[in-house]
Write a protein that holds these residues in place. Structure first.
Motif, PDB file in Angstrom:
ATOM      1  N   ALA A 155      -3.965   0.368  -1.060  1.00 35.70           N
ATOM      2  CA  ALA A 155      -3.612   1.717  -1.502  1.00 35.70           C
ATOM      3  C   ALA A 155      -4.794   2.646  -1.313  1.00 35.70           C
ATOM      4  O   ALA A 155      -5.927   2.204  -1.142  1.00 35.70           O
ATOM      5  CB  ALA A 155      -3.199   1.692  -2.968  1.00 35.70           C
ATOM      6  N   SER A 156      -4.522   3.935  -1.325  1.00 29.10           N
ATOM      7  CA  SER A 156      -5.607   4.924  -1.296  1.00 29.10           C
ATOM      8  C   SER A 156      -5.184   6.057  -2.202  1.00 29.10           C
ATOM      9  O   SER A 156      -4.070   6.041  -2.735  1.00 29.10           O
ATOM     10  CB  SER A 156      -5.803   5.444   0.127  1.00 29.10           C
ATOM     11  N   SER A 157      -6.040   7.061  -2.350  1.00 25.01           N
ATOM     12  CA  SER A 157      -5.629   8.166  -3.215  1.00 25.01           C
ATOM     13  C   SER A 157      -4.476   8.930  -2.566  1.00 25.01           C
ATOM     14  O   SER A 157      -3.721   9.626  -3.232  1.00 25.01           O
ATOM     15  CB  SER A 157      -6.807   9.083  -3.510  1.00 25.01           C
ATOM     16  N   GLU A 158      -4.289   8.807  -1.233  1.00 20.16           N
ATOM     17  CA  GLU A 158      -3.183   9.534  -0.579  1.00 20.16           C
ATOM     18  C   GLU A 158      -1.846   8.814  -0.753  1.00 20.16           C
ATOM     19  O   GLU A 158      -0.801   9.434  -0.847  1.00 20.16           O
ATOM     20  CB  GLU A 158      -3.423   9.682   0.932  1.00 20.16           C
ATOM     21  N   ALA A 159      -1.877   7.483  -0.728  1.00 17.76           N
ATOM     22  CA  ALA A 159      -0.600   6.750  -0.767  1.00 17.76           C
ATOM     23  C   ALA A 159      -0.803   5.307  -1.199  1.00 17.76           C
ATOM     24  O   ALA A 159      -1.901   4.759  -1.103  1.00 17.76           O
ATOM     25  CB  ALA A 159       0.042   6.754   0.619  1.00 17.76           C
ATOM     26  N   PHE A 160       0.268   4.712  -1.672  1.00 16.90           N
ATOM     27  CA  PHE A 160       0.315   3.274  -1.913  1.00 16.90           C
ATOM     28  C   PHE A 160       0.927   2.697  -0.640  1.00 16.90           C
ATOM     29  O   PHE A 160       2.049   3.030  -0.271  1.00 16.90           O
ATOM     30  CB  PHE A 160       1.215   3.002  -3.129  1.00 16.90           C
ATOM     31  N   PHE A 161       0.183   1.879   0.079  1.00 14.77           N
ATOM     32  CA  PHE A 161       0.673   1.418   1.385  1.00 14.77           C
ATOM     33  C   PHE A 161       1.492   0.133   1.292  1.00 14.77           C
ATOM     34  O   PHE A 161       2.595   0.043   1.777  1.00 14.77           O
ATOM     35  CB  PHE A 161      -0.492   1.184   2.341  1.00 14.77           C
ATOM     36  N   GLY A 162       0.876  -0.891   0.651  1.00  8.32           N
ATOM     37  CA  GLY A 162       1.606  -2.149   0.696  1.00  8.32           C
ATOM     38  C   GLY A 162       1.012  -3.190  -0.227  1.00  8.32           C
ATOM     39  O   GLY A 162       0.057  -2.932  -0.970  1.00  8.32           O
ATOM     40  N   GLN A 172      -9.711 -14.129   4.265  1.00  7.52           N
ATOM     41  CA  GLN A 172      -9.717 -13.713   5.678  1.00  7.52           C
ATOM     42  C   GLN A 172      -8.317 -13.706   6.299  1.00  7.52           C
ATOM     43  O   GLN A 172      -8.119 -13.226   7.409  1.00  7.52           O
ATOM     44  CB  GLN A 172     -10.696 -14.562   6.520  1.00  7.52           C
ATOM     45  N   HIS A 173      -7.325 -14.252   5.584  1.00  2.75           N
ATOM     46  CA  HIS A 173      -5.956 -14.257   6.129  1.00  2.75           C
ATOM     47  C   HIS A 173      -5.039 -13.250   5.443  1.00  2.75           C
ATOM     48  O   HIS A 173      -3.837 -13.212   5.721  1.00  2.75           O
ATOM     49  CB  HIS A 173      -5.331 -15.666   5.986  1.00  2.75           C
ATOM     50  N   VAL A 174      -5.606 -12.469   4.565  1.00  5.32           N
ATOM     51  CA  VAL A 174      -4.735 -11.538   3.818  1.00  5.32           C
ATOM     52  C   VAL A 174      -4.140 -10.479   4.747  1.00  5.32           C
ATOM     53  O   VAL A 174      -4.844  -9.875   5.552  1.00  5.32           O
ATOM     54  CB  VAL A 174      -5.533 -10.838   2.683  1.00  5.32           C
ATOM     55  N   SER A 175      -2.826 -10.306   4.638  1.00  2.34           N
ATOM     56  CA  SER A 175      -2.158  -9.184   5.320  1.00  2.34           C
ATOM     57  C   SER A 175      -1.370  -8.439   4.266  1.00  2.34           C
ATOM     58  O   SER A 175      -0.907  -9.038   3.292  1.00  2.34           O
ATOM     59  CB  SER A 175      -1.154  -9.694   6.354  1.00  2.34           C
ATOM     60  N   TYR A 176      -1.190  -7.157   4.508  1.00  3.40           N
ATOM     61  CA  TYR A 176      -0.425  -6.363   3.545  1.00  3.40           C
ATOM     62  C   TYR A 176       0.922  -5.987   4.151  1.00  3.40           C
ATOM     63  O   TYR A 176       0.990  -5.529   5.297  1.00  3.40           O
ATOM     64  CB  TYR A 176      -1.206  -5.098   3.159  1.00  3.40           C
ATOM     65  N   THR A 177       1.949  -6.202   3.365  1.00  2.00           N
ATOM     66  CA  THR A 177       3.285  -5.811   3.808  1.00  2.00           C
ATOM     67  C   THR A 177       3.493  -4.367   3.383  1.00  2.00           C
ATOM     68  O   THR A 177       3.411  -4.044   2.188  1.00  2.00           O
ATOM     69  CB  THR A 177       4.346  -6.696   3.128  1.00  2.00           C
ATOM     70  N   PHE A 178       3.748  -3.500   4.360  1.00  3.38           N
ATOM     71  CA  PHE A 178       3.940  -2.085   4.021  1.00  3.38           C
ATOM     72  C   PHE A 178       5.249  -1.886   3.275  1.00  3.38           C
ATOM     73  O   PHE A 178       6.260  -2.530   3.587  1.00  3.38           O
ATOM     74  CB  PHE A 178       3.949  -1.238   5.299  1.00  3.38           C
ATOM     75  N   LEU A 179       5.225  -1.007   2.296  1.00  6.06           N
ATOM     76  CA  LEU A 179       6.449  -0.658   1.563  1.00  6.06           C
ATOM     77  C   LEU A 179       6.903   0.690   2.114  1.00  6.06           C
ATOM     78  O   LEU A 179       6.321   1.718   1.798  1.00  6.06           O
ATOM     79  CB  LEU A 179       6.171  -0.569   0.067  1.00  6.06           C
ATOM     80  N   PRO A 180       7.933   0.688   2.955  1.00  7.76           N
ATOM     81  CA  PRO A 180       8.256   1.921   3.679  1.00  7.76           C
ATOM     82  C   PRO A 180       8.743   3.046   2.781  1.00  7.76           C
ATOM     83  O   PRO A 180       8.798   4.196   3.203  1.00  7.76           O
ATOM     84  CB  PRO A 180       9.369   1.496   4.640  1.00  7.76           C
ATOM     85  N   ASN A 181       9.142   2.698   1.568  1.00  5.59           N
ATOM     86  CA  ASN A 181       9.651   3.755   0.705  1.00  5.59           C
ATOM     87  C   ASN A 181       8.551   4.497  -0.041  1.00  5.59           C
ATOM     88  O   ASN A 181       8.812   5.416  -0.800  1.00  5.59           O
ATOM     89  CB  ASN A 181      10.652   3.173  -0.299  1.00  5.59           C
ATOM     90  N   MET A 182       7.305   4.087   0.131  1.00  5.74           N
ATOM     91  CA  MET A 182       6.219   4.696  -0.635  1.00  5.74           C
ATOM     92  C   MET A 182       5.859   6.084  -0.110  1.00  5.74           C
ATOM     93  O   MET A 182       5.536   6.979  -0.854  1.00  5.74           O
ATOM     94  CB  MET A 182       4.968   3.798  -0.568  1.00  5.74           C
ATOM     95  N   SER A 183       5.853   6.219   1.192  1.00  5.80           N
ATOM     96  CA  SER A 183       5.553   7.498   1.840  1.00  5.80           C
ATOM     97  C   SER A 183       6.219   7.426   3.192  1.00  5.80           C
ATOM     98  O   SER A 183       6.701   6.367   3.597  1.00  5.80           O
ATOM     99  CB  SER A 183       4.047   7.665   2.096  1.00  5.80           C
ATOM    100  N   TYR A 184       6.222   8.534   3.914  1.00  8.18           N
ATOM    101  CA  TYR A 184       6.666   8.458   5.286  1.00  8.18           C
ATOM    102  C   TYR A 184       5.437   8.139   6.138  1.00  8.18           C
ATOM    103  O   TYR A 184       4.498   8.918   6.216  1.00  8.18           O
ATOM    104  CB  TYR A 184       7.314   9.768   5.739  1.00  8.18           C
TER     105      TYR A 184
END
Ligand code: AMP
Length: 688
Positions: A155-162, A172-184
């Protein structure tokens, strides 16, 4: 314990248990109601609220969740146990899983329009970002686990990404799943050094250029949920107003174009093609006489032939006949005139013509065509072989209840021809849209063409309006949708959700005719620019259409019908003059196919056109004035089909095709000039 002063000055406890009855009405004596949700689990608080408020009405106004806003209580003063919420279909795309009395899934999923009175359902939500939220987002369960924070979210101050859906993975294997409904979210492609390599758009939309005269291309993305929703709403309105509409099939002719690419490789196509090819497109399935495979064929001739054949074979089920714009529908009827014998022979033998080479078309038509059907072939041959084609649509498709095609704006010229072919079935102009955005719907679809207004759907884009005067000139004032005034004229400005269009001028002039609840309704007046100007006069599209309408009476008296029309200002003569190209057709077929033109009638036609133009034009048309006599050039049958082919080969979409009101390019004029049969001029100055 907190204490507050009671109404009569005595200190009382704020705890519910000890508060006196009616405390709310006593403290706030003018209170008329308590606005709070008391349905579902909240119903447990009804007795307490009744007690505190002395049974003021408890109003449960809305039904919503984090995933979507579902609906409103339209009867706010109803008793809590009688509250129902009216779903707002434009909020999300709603589907419903049927559940039994115990709430167990029955695996049947239906659309909002298909829910049945008395049944129980669990809603499924697909939101505008195109992500199915259905019952829950499994990933969110992980978010609540007690895991090291560092691997949980991005996340950042602009948006919650995933979120990290695999929280026990090694760092070292962490990936983030984007949540498409958080922002465009959009992505700029970068190379290994982080340098930008690509574009942030998914595709490029091209408008047909047949209404504005010039093609425009602009960036778009593939989120068409709102447009699809607009189309679905329009179909709902039809079901509401046309008895039996849902029980039958629609025969709506649609076409797509091949998708080309821009120099940097982005897909480029007209909007209808892009929508129909998008993954979100929902096929009408068995509601349509044409299987999707035929619509997907990019050869217009094969597609048109096969769509007609499927429609004829299923004639008894057809309740609605149409095409997006009237010009295309009239062309389809001309194709039927040309091919009916061959279509009948295909039906008679149960065998599709060999020139249909597209495999998908062949396969799907063969299934519909079935066994040889000589009775049906005889019946169609008998209808098509009659001297006059008056009412041919209702004769071939006897259960048709309406003709669905746009006949507002420049399309109004086709009303007489469509009335003739359909024996005055209602002609329904149901939507107003453009490549830039979907604007609105006709909520009164059975009204007469000249009374059609479109109710704007405020969620389609951010709409603003430039106020224009009677001549279409901007007055400088720009207002929001909520501020348009009844009776005023405006040009819409579109700012869309993908951010690719900002205050885009569409070039249409609209007239505010009323409101549907609070949503403004607009009559489509015309395209903005002046169509014809020889001297200093300015003749608009609306002026031309009015003149054409009045002159139609002259044609009718002579058994002729207008099937195509366009104009241009000829300044190669001195003085310059207006030229109208007309394609005419006899209402009664003669075997020779020769058009009998009565000079007297066509000269009279020129005169009536002139008399119907503006007083300024008429004053300039005086003897030896700066404008010469108006001219009509009658062109051969099929000329306007050639004009359409001319535009289609240059990338215009057939479905979105509109015959240009006025021709300005020499290349296009040549298509018409090569087919001129006869010329007629007005023989007197019009009265001023
Ligand atoms: P295109 O973007 O090429 O599909 O053209 C869109 C234009 O078609 C609009 O800006 C209007 O000028 C015209 N148009 C679309 N819908 C209607 C309608 N219902 N009535 C009159 N004109 C329309």
């Amino acid at each position: 314990m907190d204490l507050i002063q009671s109404y009569d000055g005595e200190a009382v406890s704020s705890s519910p248990d000890s508060s006196p009855p009616g405390i709310i009405t006593r403290l706030w004596p003018k209170t008329k109601c308590i606005e709070t949700i008391v349905t579902g689990i909240m119903s447990q608080h009804i007795p307490a609220l009744d007690y505190y408020s002395n049974k003021l009405p408890l109003v449960s106004k809305v039904y919503a969740s984090s995933e979507a806003f579902y609906g409103l209580n339209l009867n706010p003063l109803s008793k809590p146990q009688h509250v129902s919420y009216t779903f707002l279909p434009n909020m999300s795309y709603f589907e419903f899983i049927r559940v039994d009395a115990d709430g167990e899934d029955t695996s049947e999923i239906v659309d909002l329009v298909d829910v049945t009175l008395g049944h129980y359902y669990e809603p499924l939500v697909t939101n505008y970002s195109g992500r199915t939220m259905s019952q829950h987002i499994p990933a969110l369960d992980y978010y609540s686990n007690e895991l090291p924070l560092v691997s949980k979210v991005y996340a950042s101050s602009e948006a919650f990404f995933g979120i990290n859906v695999n929280p026990l993975s090694k760092p070292q294997h962490v990936s983030y799943t984007f949540l498409p409904n958080m922002s465009y979210f959009e992505f700029i492609e970068v190379d290994d050094d982080g340098e930008t390599t690509g574009e942030i758009v998914d595709l490029v939309n091209v408008n047909t250029g047949t209404s504005s005269g010039e093609k425009k291309i602009f960036p778009a993305n593939d989120n068409f949920e709102d447009i699809l929703l607009g189309l679905a709403l329009s179909s709902l309105i039809m079901s509401k107003h046309v008895d039996g509409y849902k029980q039958g099939k629609v025969m709506i002719f649609k076409f797509i174009q091949p998708i080309s690419t821009t120099p940097c490789g982005l897909p480029l196509a007209p909007s209808i093609t892009i929508i129909m090819k998008s993954k979100n497109y929902r096929s009408p399935g068995k509601r349509s006489t044409t299987p999707d495979e035929i619509i997907m064929c990019t050869d217009p001739k094969q597609s048109m032939y096969c769509q007609l054949l499927c429609g004829l074979v299923q004639r008894d089920e057809v309740v609605s006949v149409g095409a997006l714009f009237a010009s295309v529908l009239v062309q389809i009827i001309r194709i039927l005139e040309k091919y009916w014998k061959e279509l009948c022979s295909n039906i008679r033998s149960g065998r599709l013509s060999d020139w249909i080479t597209d495999h998908c078309c062949r396969d799907s038509v063969s299934i519909i065509l079935g066994e040889p059907n000589p009775e049906l072939a005889d019946l169609i041959e008998n209808e098509c072989g009659q001297e006059s084609w008056q009412g041919i649509v209702s004769r071939l498709w006897p259960k048709t209840k309406c003709v669905e095609t746009i006949v507002t704006g420049i399309m109004a010229q086709y009303i007489p021809a469509l009335e003739f072919y359909s024996d005055k079935l209602p002609i329904v102009s149901s939507i107003y849209g453009s490549s830039e955005t979907f604007f609105g719907l006709n909520v009164n679809p059975l009204c007469k063409p000249q009374h059609v207004s479109y109710t704007f759907l405020p969620n389609m884009s951010y709409f603003e309006f430039i106020h224009v005067d009677a001549d279409g000139e901007a007055t400088g004032e720009i207002v929001d949708l909520v501020d348009v005034k009844l009776g005023a004229y405006y040009e819409p400005l579109v700012t869309n959700y993908s951010g690719s269009l900002y205050r885009c001028r569409v070039g249409d002039v609209l007239h505010v005719t009323g409101f549907y609840n609070n949503a403004p309704q607009f009559r489509f007046v015309r395209r903005k620019n002046t169509v014809l100007s020889i001297f200093v006069e300015s003749t608009t599209e609306e002026d031309v259409l009015k003149a054409l309408d009045r002159a139609t009476v002259v044609l009718e008296s002579s058994d002729l019908m207008l099937t195509g029309f366009t104009c241009f200002g000829d300044v190669s003569t001195v003085p310059g003059h207006y030229v109208f190209y007309l394609e005419l057709k006899a209402k009664v077929n003669n075997d020779t196919n020769v058009l009998l033109l009565d000079e007297k009638v066509l000269v009279e036609y020129c005169c009536v056109m002139e008399e119907s133009l503006s007083s300024f034009y008429r004053s300039l048309r005086r003897k030896d004035g700066p404008i010469g006599p108006l001219e009509v050039r009658v062109v051969q049958q099929g000329t306007f089909d050639s004009l359409m082919e001319f535009f289609v080969t240059r990338g215009a979409s057939i479905t979105q095709y509109k015959t240009p009101m006025c021709i300005n390019s020499a290349e296009t004029l040549k298509v018409l000039e090569d087919k001129v049969l006869a010329r007629f001029f007005s023989d007197k100055s019009p009265p001023t």
